[in-house]
Design a protein around this motif. Structure first.
Motif, mmCIF file in Angstrom:
data_model
loop_
_atom_site.group_PDB
_atom_site.id
_atom_site.type_symbol
_atom_site.label_atom_id
_atom_site.label_comp_id
_atom_site.label_asym_id
_atom_site.label_seq_id
_atom_site.Cartn_x
_atom_site.Cartn_y
_atom_site.Cartn_z
ATOM 1 N N ASN A 129 -8.089 16.033 -8.711
ATOM 2 C CA ASN A 129 -6.669 16.163 -9.035
ATOM 3 C C ASN A 129 -5.847 15.346 -8.039
ATOM 4 O O ASN A 129 -6.379 14.753 -7.096
ATOM 5 C CB ASN A 129 -6.237 17.636 -9.052
ATOM 6 N N ASP A 130 -4.536 15.349 -8.259
ATOM 7 C CA ASP A 130 -3.660 14.538 -7.405
ATOM 8 C C ASP A 130 -3.701 14.980 -5.956
ATOM 9 O O ASP A 130 -3.638 14.153 -5.040
ATOM 10 C CB ASP A 130 -2.219 14.608 -7.922
ATOM 11 N N SER A 160 -3.811 7.155 -11.445
ATOM 12 C CA SER A 160 -3.203 8.262 -10.697
ATOM 13 C C SER A 160 -2.811 7.812 -9.292
ATOM 14 O O SER A 160 -1.729 8.134 -8.796
ATOM 15 C CB SER A 160 -4.174 9.441 -10.619
ATOM 16 N N LYS A 174 0.278 5.667 -9.372
ATOM 17 C CA LYS A 174 1.455 6.494 -9.622
ATOM 18 C C LYS A 174 1.902 7.219 -8.363
ATOM 19 O O LYS A 174 3.094 7.363 -8.094
ATOM 20 C CB LYS A 174 1.137 7.517 -10.723
ATOM 21 N N LEU A 175 0.934 7.623 -7.559
ATOM 22 C CA LEU A 175 1.237 8.350 -6.323
ATOM 23 C C LEU A 175 1.601 7.414 -5.167
ATOM 24 O O LEU A 175 1.993 7.883 -4.094
ATOM 25 C CB LEU A 175 0.023 9.199 -5.921
ATOM 26 N N LYS A 192 1.620 18.876 -0.694
ATOM 27 C CA LYS A 192 2.171 19.679 -1.794
ATOM 28 C C LYS A 192 3.665 19.405 -1.982
ATOM 29 O O LYS A 192 4.166 19.301 -3.108
ATOM 30 C CB LYS A 192 1.928 21.163 -1.526
ATOM 31 N N LEU A 234 4.093 15.936 -3.589
ATOM 32 C CA LEU A 234 3.806 15.963 -5.013
ATOM 33 C C LEU A 234 4.912 16.668 -5.793
ATOM 34 O O LEU A 234 5.271 16.248 -6.898
ATOM 35 C CB LEU A 234 2.459 16.650 -5.267
ATOM 36 N N ALA A 235 5.439 17.734 -5.219
ATOM 37 C CA ALA A 235 6.522 18.471 -5.880
ATOM 38 C C ALA A 235 7.760 17.583 -6.040
ATOM 39 O O ALA A 235 8.430 17.589 -7.077
ATOM 40 C CB ALA A 235 6.863 19.727 -5.091
ATOM 41 N N ASN A 236 8.065 16.803 -5.011
ATOM 42 C CA ASN A 236 9.222 15.906 -5.064
ATOM 43 C C ASN A 236 9.024 14.799 -6.102
ATOM 44 O O ASN A 236 9.977 14.357 -6.754
ATOM 45 C CB ASN A 236 9.486 15.275 -3.706
ATOM 46 N N LEU A 237 7.763 14.341 -6.267
ATOM 47 C CA LEU A 237 7.480 13.293 -7.274
ATOM 48 C C LEU A 237 7.709 13.810 -8.690
ATOM 49 O O LEU A 237 8.110 13.051 -9.581
ATOM 50 C CB LEU A 237 6.030 12.818 -7.154
ATOM 51 N N ASN A 238 7.469 15.125 -8.863
ATOM 52 C CA ASN A 238 7.576 15.712 -10.201
ATOM 53 C C ASN A 238 8.971 16.217 -10.551
ATOM 54 O O ASN A 238 9.214 16.746 -11.634
ATOM 55 C CB ASN A 238 6.576 16.870 -10.339
ATOM 56 N N LEU A 239 9.893 16.105 -9.595
ATOM 57 C CA LEU A 239 11.261 16.543 -9.868
ATOM 58 C C LEU A 239 11.949 15.664 -10.917
ATOM 59 O O LEU A 239 11.744 14.469 -10.973
ATOM 60 C CB LEU A 239 12.072 16.513 -8.545
#
Length: 367
Positions: A289-290, A316, A319-320, A359, A362-367
């Motif tokens: 996973n990421d 992936s 993207k990251l 974490k 990753l959370a900030n990337l998905n905002l």
């Protein structure tokens, strides 16, 4: 041929033409010429000159005798030799009785496979192909030239594996059965590994793996017996992965991890160079996973990781933002120490904080 524009070859050509009309390109250079491949090392076999005179001529050229007992001299990228026959007289790769040959067909018969037995006259361009090498080359087949001489050098079994893996050739059934019967226990680890590394760099590694298995050499080198079906699945995994990972360590990375073998022990047994030791510490995940990708990127960009063996993982990582560069953590040991952590606690706390940092990233990337 481009070779005729090579200044070193011109020097050889001009000198030899004074003494003989029978000098030939032989071996891998001829094979690669017909395959349309570049060949770095070039073998020339010279007829109608006695050993003493040949030594004088090679001295005039400035060539160095690398195997004088075998009448072989080195001149830059050229190996120049008198034609010979070899007869096994003991154990080991040096236990051969050598005699001169003055018949091209006899000289070619000592070659391992027909694709390596062709000859091209350096003066006239005439092609000599006594054993059907060109037809086998076109049919993409490895076929033993002479059974008697082939079995006298057990290293030829491993050479057959790496040739098949490099060129994508099948081994003719009778030749494969002959190779299966040859005892390779007289070979040193160093000589075996020199051929295995050529396999690890080859284009058709999956085919090479299956041939290793069919010859009983997989169990011999990796200490484990697997079914042909399991071997084929691993071979397919390697072939797919090599589309994305070019590193020569990938073959072993795949095999040793998929079979959960003792990586450190096998690398020691094979006496491979330090480059392969990266296999020991690089993580292997069948599923990822990421977050795990991010953790790997703390140590290396994902494009340097042996586990970046499919497009999904590459996409992936891109993207990251970690495909071509590491993730730079802001967690430092100084802050951890200032917070009162000591000894082994420091490394544990750093890892915990880095996980939290990942974490949040990753959370900030998905905002």
């Amino acid at each position: 041929m481009k070779i005729y524009q090579n200044s070193d070859f011109i020097a050889i050509f001009d000198l030899l033409k004074k003494y003989t009309k029978r000098a030939y390109f032989v071996g891998g250079f001829v094979r690669d010429f017909f395959l349309g491949r570049e060949s770095g090392d070039i073998d020339i076999e010279v007829y109608d000159i006695n050993p003493q005179k040949f030594s004088e001529i090679m001295g005039e050229l400035g060539a160095l005798g690398t195997g004088k007992q075998f009448f072989v001299y080195k001149f830059h990228n050229f190996d120049i030799a008198l034609p010979r026959t070899e007869n096994k007289v003991g154990v080991g790769h040096k236990a051969f009785e050598v005699a001169l040959a003055n018949d091209e067909k006899i000289g070619a018969r000592r070659r391992d496979f027909t694709i390596n037995s062709m000859m091209i006259n350096i003066f006239s361009g005439e092609v000599l192909d006594f054993y059907g090498g060109l037809n086998d080359l076109r049919a993409r087949i490895l076929r033993v030239v002479d059974e008697k001489s082939f079995v006298e050098d057990s290293l030829r079994v491993y050479r057959g594996v790496q040739f098949a893996a490099r060129f994508g050739f099948d081994i003719e059934p009778k030749s494969l059965e002959l190779m299966r019967q040859i005892d390779t226990s007289d070979l040193s680890v160093e000589r075996i590994c020199a051929e295995l590394i050529k396999l690890f760099r080859a284009k058709f590694q999956g085919l090479g793996l299956k041939i290793l298995h069919d010859l009983g050499l997989f169990e011999k080198n990796f200490g484990v017996q697997i079914s042909r079906e399991r071997c084929a699945k691993i071979a397919n995994f390697i072939d797919n992965g090599r589309k994305f990972v070019s590193d020569e360590a990938f073959f072993l990375y795949a095999v040793l991890n998929l079979l959960n073998l003792d990586k450190k022990q096998i690398l020691e047994n094979l006496k491979l160079n330090s480059h392969f030791k990266r296999i020991i510490n690089e993580p292997f995940y069948k599923k990822i996973n990421d977050e795990k990708l991010m953790q790997i990127s703390l140590q290396m960009p994902i494009n340097s990781w042996l586990g970046a063996y499919n497009q999904s993982r590459i996409n992936s990582a891109k993207k990251l933002g970690i495909y071509e560069k590491k993730f730079i953590s802001k967690v430092g040991s100084e802050a951890v120490i200032n917070d009162g952590f000591k000894g082994k606690e420091i490394a544990v706390e750093i890892k915990r904080r880095q996980k939290d940092e990942i974490k949040k990233y990753l959370a900030n990337l998905n905002l």
